[in-house]
Scaffold this motif. Sequence first.
Motif, PDB file in Angstrom:
ATOM      1  N   SER A  49       3.029   4.144  -2.632  1.00 59.64           N
ATOM      2  CA  SER A  49       2.339   3.207  -3.524  1.00 59.64           C
ATOM      3  C   SER A  49       0.849   3.207  -3.200  1.00 59.64           C
ATOM      4  O   SER A  49       0.442   3.212  -2.041  1.00 59.64           O
ATOM      5  CB  SER A  49       2.912   1.801  -3.372  1.00 59.64           C
ATOM      6  OG  SER A  49       2.675   1.302  -2.076  1.00 59.64           O
ATOM      7  N   GLY A  50       0.024   3.213  -4.245  1.00 55.73           N
ATOM      8  CA  GLY A  50      -1.422   3.309  -4.076  1.00 55.73           C
ATOM      9  C   GLY A  50      -2.034   2.024  -3.556  1.00 55.73           C
ATOM     10  O   GLY A  50      -1.387   0.978  -3.454  1.00 55.73           O
ATOM     11  N   ASP A  51      -3.329   2.105  -3.251  1.00 53.17           N
ATOM     12  CA  ASP A  51      -4.032   0.947  -2.694  1.00 53.17           C
ATOM     13  C   ASP A  51      -4.066  -0.224  -3.663  1.00 53.17           C
ATOM     14  O   ASP A  51      -4.208  -1.376  -3.250  1.00 53.17           O
ATOM     15  CB  ASP A  51      -5.459   1.344  -2.313  1.00 53.17           C
ATOM     16  CG  ASP A  51      -5.492   2.333  -1.149  1.00 53.17           C
ATOM     17  OD1 ASP A  51      -4.494   2.371  -0.395  1.00 53.17           O
ATOM     18  OD2 ASP A  51      -6.496   3.053  -1.011  1.00 53.17           O
ATOM     19  N   ALA A  52      -3.942   0.047  -4.961  1.00 55.54           N
ATOM     20  CA  ALA A  52      -3.971  -1.040  -5.949  1.00 55.54           C
ATOM     21  C   ALA A  52      -2.675  -1.837  -5.944  1.00 55.54           C
ATOM     22  O   ALA A  52      -2.625  -2.967  -6.442  1.00 55.54           O
ATOM     23  CB  ALA A  52      -4.221  -0.469  -7.337  1.00 55.54           C
ATOM     24  N   CYS A  53      -1.625  -1.264  -5.387  1.00 54.39           N
ATOM     25  CA  CYS A  53      -0.324  -1.943  -5.327  1.00 54.39           C
ATOM     26  C   CYS A  53      -0.347  -2.956  -4.183  1.00 54.39           C
ATOM     27  O   CYS A  53      -0.625  -2.606  -3.037  1.00 54.39           O
ATOM     28  CB  CYS A  53       0.786  -0.925  -5.119  1.00 54.39           C
ATOM     29  SG  CYS A  53       2.434  -1.648  -4.983  1.00 54.39           S
ATOM     30  N   LYS A  54      -0.035  -4.207  -4.485  1.00 55.23           N
ATOM     31  CA  LYS A  54      -0.080  -5.250  -3.462  1.00 55.23           C
ATOM     32  C   LYS A  54       1.068  -5.143  -2.466  1.00 55.23           C
ATOM     33  O   LYS A  54       0.980  -5.649  -1.351  1.00 55.23           O
ATOM     34  CB  LYS A  54      -0.079  -6.625  -4.123  1.00 55.23           C
ATOM     35  CG  LYS A  54      -1.335  -6.903  -4.946  1.00 55.23           C
ATOM     36  CD  LYS A  54      -1.303  -8.302  -5.533  1.00 55.23           C
ATOM     37  CE  LYS A  54      -2.568  -8.585  -6.332  1.00 55.23           C
ATOM     38  NZ  LYS A  54      -2.552  -9.941  -6.926  1.00 55.23           N
ATOM     39  N   GLY A  55       2.154  -4.487  -2.886  1.00 51.49           N
ATOM     40  CA  GLY A  55       3.257  -4.334  -1.955  1.00 51.49           C
ATOM     41  C   GLY A  55       4.533  -3.917  -2.648  1.00 51.49           C
ATOM     42  O   GLY A  55       4.654  -3.995  -3.872  1.00 51.49           O
ATOM     43  N   ALA A  89       3.812   5.831   3.537  1.00 49.33           N
ATOM     44  CA  ALA A  89       2.405   6.223   3.632  1.00 49.33           C
ATOM     45  C   ALA A  89       1.526   5.411   2.697  1.00 49.33           C
ATOM     46  O   ALA A  89       0.330   5.657   2.601  1.00 49.33           O
ATOM     47  CB  ALA A  89       2.248   7.713   3.332  1.00 49.33           C
ATOM     48  N   GLY A  90       2.125   4.477   1.983  1.00 49.99           N
ATOM     49  CA  GLY A  90       1.357   3.658   1.042  1.00 49.99           C
ATOM     50  C   GLY A  90       1.011   2.302   1.629  1.00 49.99           C
ATOM     51  O   GLY A  90       1.202   2.040   2.799  1.00 49.99           O
ATOM     52  N   GLY A  91       0.512   1.463   0.781  1.00 45.82           N
ATOM     53  CA  GLY A  91       0.143   0.112   1.180  1.00 45.82           C
ATOM     54  C   GLY A  91      -0.126  -0.685  -0.069  1.00 45.82           C
ATOM     55  O   GLY A  91       0.078  -0.181  -1.160  1.00 45.82           O
ATOM     56  N   GLY A 102      -6.689   1.356   7.257  1.00 48.11           N
ATOM     57  CA  GLY A 102      -7.150   0.150   6.589  1.00 48.11           C
ATOM     58  C   GLY A 102      -6.475  -1.066   7.176  1.00 48.11           C
ATOM     59  O   GLY A 102      -6.352  -1.210   8.390  1.00 48.11           O
ATOM     60  N   ASP A 103      -5.993  -1.965   6.295  1.00 42.96           N
ATOM     61  CA  ASP A 103      -5.271  -3.152   6.774  1.00 42.96           C
ATOM     62  C   ASP A 103      -3.817  -3.133   6.308  1.00 42.96           C
ATOM     63  O   ASP A 103      -3.195  -4.179   6.102  1.00 42.96           O
ATOM     64  CB  ASP A 103      -5.966  -4.433   6.297  1.00 42.96           C
ATOM     65  CG  ASP A 103      -6.056  -4.521   4.776  1.00 42.96           C
ATOM     66  OD1 ASP A 103      -5.719  -3.533   4.095  1.00 42.96           O
ATOM     67  OD2 ASP A 103      -6.461  -5.587   4.271  1.00 42.96           O
ATOM     68  N   LYS A 104      -3.267  -1.940   6.149  1.00 41.85           N
ATOM     69  CA  LYS A 104      -1.897  -1.810   5.665  1.00 41.85           C
ATOM     70  C   LYS A 104      -0.885  -2.360   6.673  1.00 41.85           C
ATOM     71  O   LYS A 104      -1.082  -2.273   7.885  1.00 41.85           O
ATOM     72  CB  LYS A 104      -1.579  -0.340   5.379  1.00 41.85           C
ATOM     73  CG  LYS A 104      -2.392   0.251   4.237  1.00 41.85           C
ATOM     74  CD  LYS A 104      -2.097   1.728   4.051  1.00 41.85           C
ATOM     75  CE  LYS A 104      -2.915   2.301   2.894  1.00 41.85           C
ATOM     76  NZ  LYS A 104      -2.686   3.753   2.717  1.00 41.85           N
ATOM     77  N   VAL A 105       0.201  -2.875   6.140  1.00 42.87           N
ATOM     78  CA  VAL A 105       1.347  -3.297   6.943  1.00 42.87           C
ATOM     79  C   VAL A 105       2.556  -2.520   6.436  1.00 42.87           C
ATOM     80  O   VAL A 105       2.919  -2.622   5.268  1.00 42.87           O
ATOM     81  CB  VAL A 105       1.605  -4.816   6.822  1.00 42.87           C
ATOM     82  CG1 VAL A 105       2.846  -5.201   7.638  1.00 42.87           C
ATOM     83  CG2 VAL A 105       0.392  -5.605   7.297  1.00 42.87           C
ATOM     84  N   GLN A 106       3.162  -1.739   7.309  1.00 43.06           N
ATOM     85  CA  GLN A 106       4.271  -0.855   6.930  1.00 43.06           C
ATOM     86  C   GLN A 106       5.417  -1.085   7.908  1.00 43.06           C
ATOM     87  O   GLN A 106       5.192  -1.104   9.120  1.00 43.06           O
ATOM     88  CB  GLN A 106       3.809   0.605   6.981  1.00 43.06           C
ATOM     89  CG  GLN A 106       2.574   0.874   6.116  1.00 43.06           C
ATOM     90  CD  GLN A 106       1.898   2.196   6.445  1.00 43.06           C
ATOM     91  OE1 GLN A 106       1.804   2.569   7.614  1.00 43.06           O
ATOM     92  NE2 GLN A 106       1.429   2.898   5.440  1.00 43.06           N
TER      93      GLN A 106
END
Length: 255
Positions: A53-59, A81-83, A110-114
């Motif tokens: 999911s791209g950076d525009a996707c909130k989750g 690998a998305g966020g 970035g500030d991703k949580v996976q």
Amino acid sequence: MSQAATLPTKRDEDWRYADGDYLAASDPVSLTHWRTLKVPAGETRSEFQTHLSGDACKGSVDRLRVHVGAGGRFEAFHTIAGGKYQRVEVEVTLEEGAHFEFGGVTLGGGDKVQEFVTCTKHSHPNATSNQVVRAVQWGKATGNFLGRIEVARDAQKTNAAQNFRAILLEKGASANTKPELEIFADDVLCAHGAAIGQLDEQASYYMAARGIPPMVAKKLLIQAFIGDAFEAITDDAVRERMLEGALHELDQGVV
């Protein structure tokens, strides 16, 4: 019952490391929905997925509940690998002699949580399970693994293992792990291990001394590290595809 009351929060143990803002803004249906799969006795089912999911996707949250019949096998290999927030959750119930194999990789900056969340229920004797999760994080990203293994009283001869390791490429990155073992049988073999750190400086020095450029050495070390999660894939072409896909996403990040 209000919508807020039905939403999980970070006070819930299984969601303790999740993105709180995403949970608060989510539709309860999307967070409580489970895909289901039944593996017939003696048969094998496999999943190979890369979550991008791209950076525009909130989750996004993907939850799968699996029942594996006697002597059956279920294997799942995932790359996140998305966020900005991505969660893959797998709950597996094993009948006698069944096997569950899981390999997972998180890659993010970035500030991703996976995060990967698993619950393996050994309900009958002679079942086995093995889980290998690798996290590579940079920036202020977080990689999580919550793995629970439940062994019922009658599930003698259970053999279950889970292993989590994380590499933090920058100081702001973090990783969390929460292994749980709930064992009521007495003739079992259950193990878990976890390690969080940086790239092996000694290995980097060894490669540099032999003329390997630092960036190439770094990529080779990470390749070997995440390759552990895909080692159990028996199809060589699929294993290479999963590994190459993960390395491609890493190339877009810091390597």
